[in-house]
Design an enzyme around this catalytic site. Structure first.
Site, PDB file in Angstrom:
ATOM      1  N   ASN A 211       0.825  -1.204   0.000  1.00  0.00           N
ATOM      2  CA  ASN A 211       0.000   0.000   0.000  1.00  0.00           C
ATOM      3  C   ASN A 211       0.866   1.264   0.000  1.00  0.00           C
ATOM      4  O   ASN A 211       1.965   1.266   0.539  1.00  0.00           O
ATOM      5  CB  ASN A 211      -0.953  -0.010   1.201  1.00  0.00           C
ATOM      6  CG  ASN A 211      -1.881  -1.205   1.151  1.00  0.00           C
ATOM      7  OD1 ASN A 211      -2.019  -1.860   0.114  1.00  0.00           O
ATOM      8  ND2 ASN A 211      -2.499  -1.510   2.280  1.00  0.00           N
TER       9      ASN A 211
ATOM     10  N   CYS B 284      12.015  19.905 -10.755  1.00  0.00           N
ATOM     11  CA  CYS B 284      12.971  19.973  -9.648  1.00  0.00           C
ATOM     12  C   CYS B 284      14.043  20.993 -10.013  1.00  0.00           C
ATOM     13  O   CYS B 284      14.202  21.333 -11.190  1.00  0.00           O
ATOM     14  CB  CYS B 284      13.574  18.585  -9.483  1.00  0.00           C
ATOM     15  SG  CYS B 284      14.957  18.476  -8.362  1.00  0.00           S
TER      16      CYS B 284
ATOM     17  N   GLU C 112     -11.774 -13.476  -0.129  1.00  0.00           N
ATOM     18  CA  GLU C 112     -11.684 -14.307  -1.329  1.00  0.00           C
ATOM     19  C   GLU C 112     -10.467 -15.216  -1.249  1.00  0.00           C
ATOM     20  O   GLU C 112      -9.455 -14.842  -0.632  1.00  0.00           O
ATOM     21  CB  GLU C 112     -11.510 -13.413  -2.579  1.00  0.00           C
ATOM     22  CG  GLU C 112     -12.494 -12.298  -2.718  1.00  0.00           C
ATOM     23  CD  GLU C 112     -13.896 -12.819  -3.068  1.00  0.00           C
ATOM     24  OE1 GLU C 112     -14.868 -12.165  -2.641  1.00  0.00           O
ATOM     25  OE2 GLU C 112     -13.972 -13.892  -3.689  1.00  0.00           O
TER      26      GLU C 112
ATOM     27  N   GLY D 206      -5.303  -9.068   2.995  1.00  0.00           N
ATOM     28  CA  GLY D 206      -5.860  -8.079   2.082  1.00  0.00           C
ATOM     29  C   GLY D 206      -5.109  -7.926   0.781  1.00  0.00           C
ATOM     30  O   GLY D 206      -5.092  -6.846   0.181  1.00  0.00           O
ATOM     31  N   THR D 207      -4.460  -9.002   0.320  1.00  0.00           N
ATOM     32  CA  THR D 207      -3.812  -8.938  -0.985  1.00  0.00           C
ATOM     33  C   THR D 207      -4.272 -10.098  -1.866  1.00  0.00           C
ATOM     34  O   THR D 207      -4.448 -11.213  -1.379  1.00  0.00           O
ATOM     35  CB  THR D 207      -2.271  -8.936  -0.889  1.00  0.00           C
ATOM     36  OG1 THR D 207      -1.716  -8.888  -2.206  1.00  0.00           O
ATOM     37  CG2 THR D 207      -1.733 -10.149  -0.145  1.00  0.00           C
TER      38      THR D 207
ATOM     39  N   HIS E 181       5.980  -0.758  -2.650  1.00  0.00           N
ATOM     40  CA  HIS E 181       5.548  -0.041  -3.856  1.00  0.00           C
ATOM     41  C   HIS E 181       5.615   1.474  -3.665  1.00  0.00           C
ATOM     42  O   HIS E 181       4.929   2.232  -4.360  1.00  0.00           O
ATOM     43  CB  HIS E 181       4.128  -0.486  -4.254  1.00  0.00           C
ATOM     44  CG  HIS E 181       4.074  -1.922  -4.626  1.00  0.00           C
ATOM     45  ND1 HIS E 181       2.899  -2.655  -4.665  1.00  0.00           N
ATOM     46  CD2 HIS E 181       5.049  -2.814  -4.945  1.00  0.00           C
ATOM     47  CE1 HIS E 181       3.170  -3.907  -5.011  1.00  0.00           C
ATOM     48  NE2 HIS E 181       4.450  -4.037  -5.183  1.00  0.00           N
TER      49      HIS E 181
ATOM     50  N   ASN F 183      -8.447 -12.860   4.032  1.00  0.00           N
ATOM     51  CA  ASN F 183      -9.002 -12.363   2.772  1.00  0.00           C
ATOM     52  C   ASN F 183     -10.386 -12.981   2.561  1.00  0.00           C
ATOM     53  O   ASN F 183     -10.538 -14.189   2.701  1.00  0.00           O
ATOM     54  CB  ASN F 183      -8.087 -12.768   1.601  1.00  0.00           C
ATOM     55  CG  ASN F 183      -8.412 -12.022   0.327  1.00  0.00           C
ATOM     56  OD1 ASN F 183      -9.561 -11.772   0.015  1.00  0.00           O
ATOM     57  ND2 ASN F 183      -7.382 -11.666  -0.414  1.00  0.00           N
TER      58      ASN F 183
HETATM   59  N1  APR Z   1     -10.261  -7.239   4.223  1.00  0.00           N
HETATM   60  C1  APR Z   1      -9.354  -8.121   3.715  1.00  0.00           C
HETATM   61  N2  APR Z   1      -9.189  -8.341   2.388  1.00  0.00           N
HETATM   62  C2  APR Z   1      -9.998  -7.673   1.551  1.00  0.00           C
HETATM   63  C3  APR Z   1     -10.987  -6.748   2.007  1.00  0.00           C
HETATM   64  C4  APR Z   1     -11.088  -6.556   3.411  1.00  0.00           C
HETATM   65  N3  APR Z   1     -11.970  -5.701   3.934  1.00  0.00           N
HETATM   66  N4  APR Z   1     -11.632  -6.245   0.914  1.00  0.00           N
HETATM   67  C5  APR Z   1     -11.065  -6.826  -0.174  1.00  0.00           C
HETATM   68  N5  APR Z   1     -10.089  -7.686   0.210  1.00  0.00           N
HETATM   69  C6  APR Z   1      -9.196  -8.487  -0.636  1.00  0.00           C
HETATM   70  C7  APR Z   1      -9.742  -8.858  -1.994  1.00  0.00           C
HETATM   71  O1  APR Z   1     -10.478 -10.084  -1.943  1.00  0.00           O
HETATM   72  C8  APR Z   1      -8.476  -8.995  -2.827  1.00  0.00           C
HETATM   73  O2  APR Z   1      -7.995 -10.329  -2.816  1.00  0.00           O
HETATM   74  O3  APR Z   1      -8.067  -7.688  -0.880  1.00  0.00           O
HETATM   75  C9  APR Z   1      -7.468  -8.108  -2.098  1.00  0.00           C
HETATM   76  C10 APR Z   1      -7.059  -6.851  -2.860  1.00  0.00           C
HETATM   77  O4  APR Z   1      -6.376  -7.275  -4.000  1.00  0.00           O
HETATM   78  P1  APR Z   1      -5.869  -6.222  -5.093  1.00  0.00           P
HETATM   79  O5  APR Z   1      -6.943  -5.277  -5.396  1.00  0.00           O
HETATM   80  O6  APR Z   1      -5.270  -7.018  -6.187  1.00  0.00           O
HETATM   81  O7  APR Z   1      -4.758  -5.396  -4.295  1.00  0.00           O
HETATM   82  P2  APR Z   1      -3.248  -5.800  -3.968  1.00  0.00           P
HETATM   83  O8  APR Z   1      -3.091  -7.251  -3.799  1.00  0.00           O
HETATM   84  O9  APR Z   1      -2.804  -4.927  -2.863  1.00  0.00           O
HETATM   85  O10 APR Z   1      -2.518  -5.337  -5.329  1.00  0.00           O
HETATM   86  C11 APR Z   1      -1.133  -5.457  -5.429  1.00  0.00           C
HETATM   87  O11 APR Z   1      -1.149  -4.299  -7.527  1.00  0.00           O
HETATM   88  O12 APR Z   1      -2.155  -2.656  -8.703  1.00  0.00           O
HETATM   89  C12 APR Z   1      -1.002  -2.982  -8.061  1.00  0.00           C
HETATM   90  O13 APR Z   1       0.610  -1.581  -7.048  1.00  0.00           O
HETATM   91  C13 APR Z   1      -0.698  -2.048  -6.911  1.00  0.00           C
HETATM   92  O14 APR Z   1       0.100  -2.576  -4.686  1.00  0.00           O
HETATM   93  C14 APR Z   1      -0.829  -2.937  -5.677  1.00  0.00           C
HETATM   94  C15 APR Z   1      -0.555  -4.313  -6.233  1.00  0.00           C
END
Ligand code: APR
Length: 258
Positions: free
Chosen positions: A105, A157, A224, A196-197, A122, A222
């Site tokens: 994040n 800059c 999902e 949450g990823t 990131h 998660n």
């Molecule tokens: N609590 C936990 N998990 C959650 C919640 C919640 N309240 N709401 C959604 N999720 C889950 C979703 O099911 C999903 O699997 O969080 C995940 C978010 O996944 P992405 O949207 O793919 O985000 P992330 O994994 O952080 O993405 C990775 O991709 O776009 C790039 O640089 C960006 O850092 C990011 C990277």
């Protein structure tokens, strides 16, 4: 009163004995702070095309559009507040002799919740960076009233380089020291939590497999399933704002003396 996750006895023993813990977070941990995720229903990449907004090529082609998009995201992030998931993780440094919080994040909500140290794989949208000399400054300084750059000419800059968000765009290398630290910690940890990823973006997602190879207990938070759910010893299929406080309470309970 915070719920406590019921850990199976064998898992509770392994968690109680853990000395080196790593937590990897993604956009889902900030979802309950009102910040969208990227993938899945209503995700940012459903509405916007990453190749038009989150690549160095896109910035070279249309710097104003990219800056305005990130300026709007910065405004939303600056106005957001840490949630119970962020606050719970801020208690983990006290729970383990060795703890590393690694995030994908860019919102700095972990830091605002009190986490003393956060490895930002990131980058961060709270800072801007000169694309030439690497100088940094608070992003807020670059965002004039109204959240957009009122001037077509991109701010430069003193070295003449273009200011850009201090984030990692697709096709760019992650900050070397950050990914090295995260990989070393994952490869030697005995407890790893992925929260949450979607675990679809590498090298961040690769940390889970490194922890597995190290024999660590793997916990996934998660709603999902993800490509790494099969590696998890425990899956908490719901919101981080509910499960992370409950997991934290369970770990505090099984690590407290007596
Ligand atoms: N609590 C936990 N998990 C959650 C919640 C919640 N309240 N709401 C959604 N999720 C889950 C979703 O099911 C999903 O699997 O969080 C995940 C978010 O996944 P992405 O949207 O793919 O985000 P992330 O994994 O952080 O993405 C990775 O991709 O776009 C790039 O640089 C960006 O850092 C990011 C990277």
């Amino acid at each position: 009163m915070t719920e406590i996750v019921a850990l199976a006895p064998r898992l509770a023993r392994r968690v109680a004995a853990a000395r080196r813990a790593v937590v990897l977070t993604g956009a889902g941990v900030s979802e309950e702070s009102g910040l969208g995720t990227f993938r899945g229903p209503g995700g940012l990449w459903e509405e916007f095309r990453p190749e038009e907004l989150a690549t160095p090529e896109a910035f070279a082609r249309r710097p104003r559009r990219v800056r305005d998009w990130y300026a709007a995201r910065h405004r939303t992030m600056a106005a957001a507040a840490p949630n119970a998931a962020h606050r719970a993780l801020a208690r983990w440094p006290a729970l383990f002799p060795s703890f590393l919080l690694v995030t994908q994040n860019i919102d700095q909500l972990h830091q605002r919740a009190g986490s003393p140290e956060v490895v930002e794989l990131h980058g961060t949208l709270m800072a801007a960076r000169c694309g030439s000399c690497g100088a940094r400054r608070p992003m807020a300084e670059l965002i004039l009233a109204g959240g957009t750059i009122e001037d077509e000419r991109p701010p430069r800059c003193s070295c003449g380089g273009l200011w850009r968000p201090d984030v990692v765009w697709f096709g760019e290398e992650l900050p070397g020291e950050a990914i090295d630290r995260a990989q070393r910690a994952a490869a030697s940890c005995d407890l790893f939590v992925s929260a949450g990823t979607s675990a679809t973006v590498f090298p961040a997602a690769g940390l889970i497999a490194l922890a597995r190879q190290a024999g660590a207990v793997i916990i996934e938070v998660n709603p999902e399933a993800t490509a790494f759910s099969d590696l998890a010893d425990l899956r908490l299929p719901g919101a981080a704002g509910t499960h992370l406080p409950a997991l934290t309470a369970a770990i505090e309970a099984c690590r407290s003396p007596g």
